[in-house]
Structures are given as C-alpha cells and as structure tokens.
Design a protein around this motif. Structure first.
Motif, PDB file in Angstrom:
ATOM      1  N   LYS A 145       0.835  -1.209   0.000  1.00  0.00           N
ATOM      2  CA  LYS A 145       0.000   0.000   0.000  1.00  0.00           C
ATOM      3  C   LYS A 145       0.866   1.253   0.000  1.00  0.00           C
ATOM      4  N   ALA A 146       1.975   1.228   0.738  1.00  0.00           N
ATOM      5  CA  ALA A 146       2.869   2.387   0.747  1.00  0.00           C
ATOM      6  C   ALA A 146       3.337   2.681  -0.676  1.00  0.00           C
ATOM      7  N   LEU A 147       3.798   1.653  -1.379  1.00  0.00           N
ATOM      8  CA  LEU A 147       4.259   1.853  -2.759  1.00  0.00           C
ATOM      9  C   LEU A 147       3.134   2.315  -3.677  1.00  0.00           C
ATOM     10  N   GLU A 148       1.953   1.783  -3.461  1.00  0.00           N
ATOM     11  CA  GLU A 148       0.799   2.180  -4.276  1.00  0.00           C
ATOM     12  C   GLU A 148       0.535   3.685  -4.131  1.00  0.00           C
ATOM     13  N   TYR A 149       0.483   4.156  -2.891  1.00  0.00           N
ATOM     14  CA  TYR A 149       0.185   5.569  -2.660  1.00  0.00           C
ATOM     15  C   TYR A 149       1.348   6.468  -3.074  1.00  0.00           C
ATOM     16  N   TYR A 150       2.584   6.042  -2.805  1.00  0.00           N
ATOM     17  CA  TYR A 150       3.740   6.824  -3.248  1.00  0.00           C
ATOM     18  C   TYR A 150       3.750   6.946  -4.767  1.00  0.00           C
ATOM     19  N   SER A 151       3.443   5.850  -5.453  1.00  0.00           N
ATOM     20  CA  SER A 151       3.458   5.852  -6.917  1.00  0.00           C
ATOM     21  C   SER A 151       2.376   6.751  -7.492  1.00  0.00           C
ATOM     22  N   LYS A 152       1.197   6.721  -6.886  1.00  0.00           N
ATOM     23  CA  LYS A 152       0.121   7.615  -7.337  1.00  0.00           C
ATOM     24  C   LYS A 152       0.519   9.075  -7.141  1.00  0.00           C
ATOM     25  N   ALA A 153       1.110   9.367  -5.982  1.00  0.00           N
ATOM     26  CA  ALA A 153       1.552  10.740  -5.702  1.00  0.00           C
ATOM     27  C   ALA A 153       2.630  11.160  -6.703  1.00  0.00           C
ATOM     28  N   LEU A 154       3.573  10.262  -6.969  1.00  0.00           N
ATOM     29  CA  LEU A 154       4.645  10.546  -7.924  1.00  0.00           C
ATOM     30  C   LEU A 154       4.070  10.862  -9.295  1.00  0.00           C
ATOM     31  N   HIS A 155       3.136  10.051  -9.737  1.00  0.00           N
ATOM     32  CA  HIS A 155       2.524  10.257 -11.055  1.00  0.00           C
ATOM     33  C   HIS A 155       1.875  11.642 -11.157  1.00  0.00           C
ATOM     34  N   ASN A 184      10.755   8.695  -0.699  1.00  0.00           N
ATOM     35  CA  ASN A 184       9.878   7.805   0.055  1.00  0.00           C
ATOM     36  C   ASN A 184       9.834   6.401  -0.543  1.00  0.00           C
ATOM     37  N   ILE A 185       9.779   6.313  -1.856  1.00  0.00           N
ATOM     38  CA  ILE A 185       9.766   4.996  -2.503  1.00  0.00           C
ATOM     39  C   ILE A 185      11.042   4.239  -2.156  1.00  0.00           C
ATOM     40  N   SER A 186      12.159   4.951  -2.141  1.00  0.00           N
ATOM     41  CA  SER A 186      13.439   4.294  -1.835  1.00  0.00           C
ATOM     42  C   SER A 186      13.431   3.666  -0.449  1.00  0.00           C
ATOM     43  N   THR A 187      12.703   4.271   0.484  1.00  0.00           N
ATOM     44  CA  THR A 187      12.703   3.750   1.858  1.00  0.00           C
ATOM     45  C   THR A 187      12.076   2.360   1.938  1.00  0.00           C
ATOM     46  N   VAL A 188      11.122   2.090   1.073  1.00  0.00           N
ATOM     47  CA  VAL A 188      10.494   0.759   1.066  1.00  0.00           C
ATOM     48  C   VAL A 188      11.501  -0.280   0.585  1.00  0.00           C
ATOM     49  N   TYR A 189      12.249   0.064  -0.464  1.00  0.00           N
ATOM     50  CA  TYR A 189      13.234  -0.875  -1.007  1.00  0.00           C
ATOM     51  C   TYR A 189      14.454  -1.021  -0.104  1.00  0.00           C
ATOM     52  N   ALA A 190      14.653  -0.062   0.815  1.00  0.00           N
ATOM     53  CA  ALA A 190      15.824  -0.088   1.688  1.00  0.00           C
ATOM     54  C   ALA A 190      15.587  -0.849   2.994  1.00  0.00           C
ATOM     55  N   LYS A 191      14.351  -1.265   3.252  1.00  0.00           N
ATOM     56  CA  LYS A 191      14.045  -1.950   4.514  1.00  0.00           C
ATOM     57  C   LYS A 191      14.273  -3.446   4.378  1.00  0.00           C
ATOM     58  N   LYS A 192      15.195  -3.944   5.171  1.00  0.00           N
ATOM     59  CA  LYS A 192      15.540  -5.371   5.083  1.00  0.00           C
ATOM     60  C   LYS A 192      14.355  -6.275   5.404  1.00  0.00           C
ATOM     61  N   GLU A 193      13.456  -5.802   6.283  1.00  0.00           N
ATOM     62  CA  GLU A 193      12.314  -6.642   6.655  1.00  0.00           C
ATOM     63  C   GLU A 193      11.223  -6.666   5.584  1.00  0.00           C
ATOM     64  N   SER A 194      11.376  -5.812   4.578  1.00  0.00           N
ATOM     65  CA  SER A 194      10.388  -5.737   3.508  1.00  0.00           C
ATOM     66  C   SER A 194      10.658  -6.820   2.468  1.00  0.00           C
ATOM     67  N   THR A 195       9.589  -7.423   1.951  1.00  0.00           N
ATOM     68  CA  THR A 195       9.754  -8.367   0.844  1.00  0.00           C
ATOM     69  C   THR A 195      10.190  -7.628  -0.424  1.00  0.00           C
ATOM     70  N   TYR A 196      10.123  -6.307  -0.387  1.00  0.00           N
ATOM     71  CA  TYR A 196      10.548  -5.483  -1.522  1.00  0.00           C
ATOM     72  C   TYR A 196      12.022  -5.092  -1.419  1.00  0.00           C
ATOM     73  N   TYR A 197      12.700  -5.558  -0.382  1.00  0.00           N
ATOM     74  CA  TYR A 197      14.096  -5.173  -0.140  1.00  0.00           C
ATOM     75  C   TYR A 197      14.938  -5.378  -1.399  1.00  0.00           C
ATOM     76  N   ASP A 198      15.526  -4.282  -1.861  1.00  0.00           N
ATOM     77  CA  ASP A 198      16.349  -4.317  -3.063  1.00  0.00           C
ATOM     78  C   ASP A 198      17.274  -3.105  -3.014  1.00  0.00           C
ATOM     79  N   VAL A 199      18.524  -3.339  -2.623  1.00  0.00           N
ATOM     80  CA  VAL A 199      19.490  -2.254  -2.452  1.00  0.00           C
ATOM     81  C   VAL A 199      19.654  -1.460  -3.736  1.00  0.00           C
ATOM     82  N   ASN A 200      19.698  -2.154  -4.870  1.00  0.00           N
ATOM     83  CA  ASN A 200      19.902  -1.458  -6.146  1.00  0.00           C
ATOM     84  C   ASN A 200      18.747  -0.526  -6.478  1.00  0.00           C
ATOM     85  N   LYS A 201      17.529  -0.997  -6.253  1.00  0.00           N
ATOM     86  CA  LYS A 201      16.365  -0.139  -6.504  1.00  0.00           C
ATOM     87  C   LYS A 201      16.338   1.036  -5.537  1.00  0.00           C
ATOM     88  N   ALA A 202      16.642   0.770  -4.275  1.00  0.00           N
ATOM     89  CA  ALA A 202      16.673   1.838  -3.284  1.00  0.00           C
ATOM     90  C   ALA A 202      17.651   2.918  -3.723  1.00  0.00           C
TER      91      ALA A 202
END
Length: 164
Positions: free
Chosen positions: A72-82, A99-117
């Motif tokens: 949901k965080a990514l959904e709302y961030y993406s809508k705001a970005l658009h 803000n989007i980068s923070t989701v990819y930077a959280k190790k506990e997130s299934t979205y964790y991806d240092v490169n994307k962050a």
C-alpha cells in the motif's frame, strides 16, 4: 479549521485536516492519521487541487510505510509521484522518489532491493540538486549512508555521512 468552514474555504479545510493528520502521525496514532489524510484527500479531489491530492496520497503512503504495509505504501507513493510528474511539481517528485526508496531499503520488507533503493535515491538527489532542495539532498545522503552501512560498505557509508 472553524474559520475556514465558516467562510467556505475548502482548500483551507483540506489543509487543516492534513495538518491534523500529520499531528496524529507524529503521535503514532496511525488510524487517526489515515482518517484525516483521507478526509483531506477527498476534499482536494472534489475541488480538483492536484497538488493537494499528491500531498495527501504521499502522506497516506508514509502512514502505510510506518505500518509496514509496503504494497500500500508503494501504491500511494506511486500515485503521488505520477500526479507530481503530471503537474511538474519537482519538490514533490523528489520527496516521492525518496519515500519509494525507503520501502526498497528496509531489510524486513519483501521489496528489499538495495539497487532499486539506490536508484530512487540517486534520482531524488539529482532532482534535489537541480531545484536546490537542501532538505532533500541532506535526507538522500542520510539514507545512502544508512544503506551502505547496512550493507557493510563502511567507506562509502562514511563518505555519504560526511556529505549529509
């Protein structure tokens, strides 16, 4: 808010509601924060204030991020970005990228991806430098510092820390 209601200033009412949502967010009363940000969003949608819509969507994304609801965080961030891209609101774009980068930077997130962050942080940095948004630049360096420190890349972490 009462004066804005008395004079029918819908934009002012929405702004007041968003400010109340921010206070609830800082108090970590996330349900109340969502309630007030959603009310502000509704008014901004009714009056067609795209900047207000984007800000409200971003604020809702922040709350979902705090709640660890990363989809949901990514959904709302993406809508705001658009919307911010659509209206050319560069400071908003930079903040959304951050803000989007923070989701990819959280190790506990299934979205964790240092490169994307880092990708999103670098885009925010370029934009922050372009518009002279020192607050964005500082925050990007702080996140890059944490990201590198978490990855045990201490030399780079130190470089970013010194820049922040």
């Amino acid at each position: 808010m009462y004066i804005n209601e008395e004079i029918g200033n819908k934009s002012g009412i929405a702004s007041d509601l968003a400010n109340i949502g921010t206070v609830y967010g800082r108090l970590t009363d996330h349900p109340k924060a969502l309630e007030y940000f959603s009310k502000a969003l509704h008014i901004y949608e009714v009056i067609g204030n795209k900047g207000g819509i984007a800000s409200s969507l971003g604020n809702i994304g922040v709350v979902y991020n705090f709640l660890s609801d990363y989809p949901k965080a990514l959904e709302y961030y993406s809508k705001a970005l658009h919307i911010n891209e659509e209206i050319g609101r560069k400071n908003g774009i930079a903040n959304n990228l951050l803000n989007i980068s923070t989701v990819y930077a959280k190790k506990e997130s299934t979205y964790y991806d240092v490169n994307k962050a880092e990708e999103y942080l670098q885009k925010a940095l370029v934009l922050g430098e372009e518009i002279g948004a020192k607050d964005v630049i500082k925050e990007v360096y702080e996140y890059l510092h944490r990201l590198r420190r978490n990855e045990k890349q201490f030399e780079e972490a130190l470089e970013y820390h010194l820049k922040s």
